[in-house]
Design a protein around this motif. Structure first.
Motif, short mmCIF file in Angstrom:
data_model
loop_
_atom_site.label_atom_id
_atom_site.label_comp_id
_atom_site.label_asym_id
_atom_site.label_seq_id
_atom_site.Cartn_x
_atom_site.Cartn_y
_atom_site.Cartn_z
N LEU A 19 24.55 7.35 -38.58
CA LEU A 19 25.98 7.60 -38.50
C LEU A 19 26.73 6.28 -38.39
O LEU A 19 26.47 5.48 -37.48
N LEU A 20 27.64 6.07 -39.32
CA LEU A 20 28.43 4.85 -39.38
C LEU A 20 29.85 5.18 -38.95
O LEU A 20 30.58 5.88 -39.66
N ILE A 21 30.25 4.67 -37.80
CA ILE A 21 31.59 4.93 -37.27
C ILE A 21 32.42 3.66 -37.44
O ILE A 21 32.08 2.60 -36.90
N SER A 62 31.46 12.27 -45.30
CA SER A 62 32.34 11.12 -45.10
C SER A 62 33.69 11.67 -44.66
O SER A 62 34.33 12.42 -45.39
N GLN A 63 34.09 11.30 -43.45
CA GLN A 63 35.28 11.91 -42.85
C GLN A 63 36.36 10.87 -42.58
O GLN A 63 36.14 9.90 -41.85
N ASN A 122 36.51 12.21 -29.77
CA ASN A 122 35.84 13.51 -29.88
C ASN A 122 35.35 13.78 -31.29
O ASN A 122 34.35 14.49 -31.50
N LEU A 123 36.05 13.23 -32.30
CA LEU A 123 35.63 13.44 -33.68
C LEU A 123 34.31 12.71 -33.97
O LEU A 123 33.48 13.19 -34.75
N ALA A 124 34.12 11.57 -33.33
CA ALA A 124 32.85 10.86 -33.47
C ALA A 124 31.72 11.68 -32.86
O ALA A 124 30.63 11.80 -33.44
N ALA A 125 31.98 12.28 -31.70
CA ALA A 125 30.96 13.12 -31.05
C ALA A 125 30.67 14.36 -31.91
O ALA A 125 29.51 14.75 -32.08
N ASP A 126 31.71 14.96 -32.46
CA ASP A 126 31.53 16.15 -33.29
C ASP A 126 30.67 15.84 -34.50
O ASP A 126 29.81 16.65 -34.90
N LEU A 127 30.89 14.67 -35.13
CA LEU A 127 30.12 14.32 -36.31
C LEU A 127 28.65 14.08 -35.95
O LEU A 127 27.75 14.48 -36.69
N CYS A 128 28.41 13.47 -34.80
CA CYS A 128 27.03 13.25 -34.35
C CYS A 128 26.32 14.57 -34.13
O CYS A 128 25.16 14.75 -34.52
#
Length: 230
Positions: A149-151, A197-198, A212-218
């Motif tokens: 995951l690339l944030i 890709s978001q 929270n969007l980073a956590a959701d993607l994980c």
């Protein structure tokens, strides 16, 4: 009823000084996310807002997290006059080129932390990198992760070539991010065939208010890696 979280402060052995790390998990973890934070000259530490948010949210959902300070920073930071002068030189180097002579050592730190995570926690394994950390996790091939995951990847500063393996890649970025231009992110997503890709409209590089969007993607990546499609 919320599951109880356990947090262990550990030292991971390296060929230099040990890494100060934190392992967080609930009573029945089904996998682990190794989280590499931003460059320490740009706020990269266990206390970074995105790193901290992930280490709080993921364990509650059953994915343990391993977070850590890069060697020579955080708890291991030397505050002597010479060390401060060296750090100022690194800062100047960073702002000039976007990279420093210390970066190679930090890439090694991430690889060592990931190897420890994979060896000590069973189940799904996620490699998660934010900012400079995204560049670091992108380099890792072994042990093989289930997902990368690339944030807010630093596409404007580093070269990100499509992975040659079949590991699923996910990316999250904002449309006001100086280090991840939208055009570069879209090109990388196409070339790498990202599993997701978001884009976050209105967000910059620091993701404040969007953690929270980073956590959701994980968690989405973890479920997909486990074969859960819902």
């Amino acid at each position: 009823m919320l599951k109880k979280l356990t947090q262990e402060h550990i030292r991971i052995h390296t060929d230099r000084r040990p890494l100060h790390a934190c392992l967080t998990y609930n009573d029945s973890p089904r996998g682990i996310a190794c989280i590499a934070g931003p460059h320490p000259l740009m706020g990269g530490s266990i206390q970074n807002n995105v790193v901290r948010a992930l280490s709080e949210a993921l364990p509650m959902a059953g994915i343990a997290t391993l977070t850590f300070d890069y060697s020579g920073f955080g708890d291991d930071e030397n505050t002597s006059g010479t060390a401060v002068d060296d750090r100022l030189a690194l800062i100047a180097e960073f702002w000039s080129d976007g990279q420093t002579s210390h970066d190679k050592q930090m890439l090694s730190d991430v690889a060592i932390a990931w190897a420890w995570a994979r060896a000590n926690v069973q189940g799904v394994g996620l490699l998660v990198g934010y900012s400079f950390g995204a560049y670091a996790v992108h380099q890792i091939v072994e042990p093989s992760p289930d997902a990368v995951l690339l944030i807010c990847p630093t596409l404007a500063k580093h070269t990100y070539r499509p992975r040659e393996d079949s590991v699923a890649t996910y990316m999250l970025y904002g449309d006001r991010d100086f280090s991840c231009p939208v055009e570069a992110a879209e090109m990388y997503a196409r070339e790498s065939r990202c599993a997701r890709s978001q884009l976050i409209p209105g967000s910059d590089h620091f993701l404040r208010g969007y953690e929270n969007l980073a956590a959701d993607l994980c968690l989405f990546a973890a479920r997909r890696s486990e074969g859960v499609t819902a």
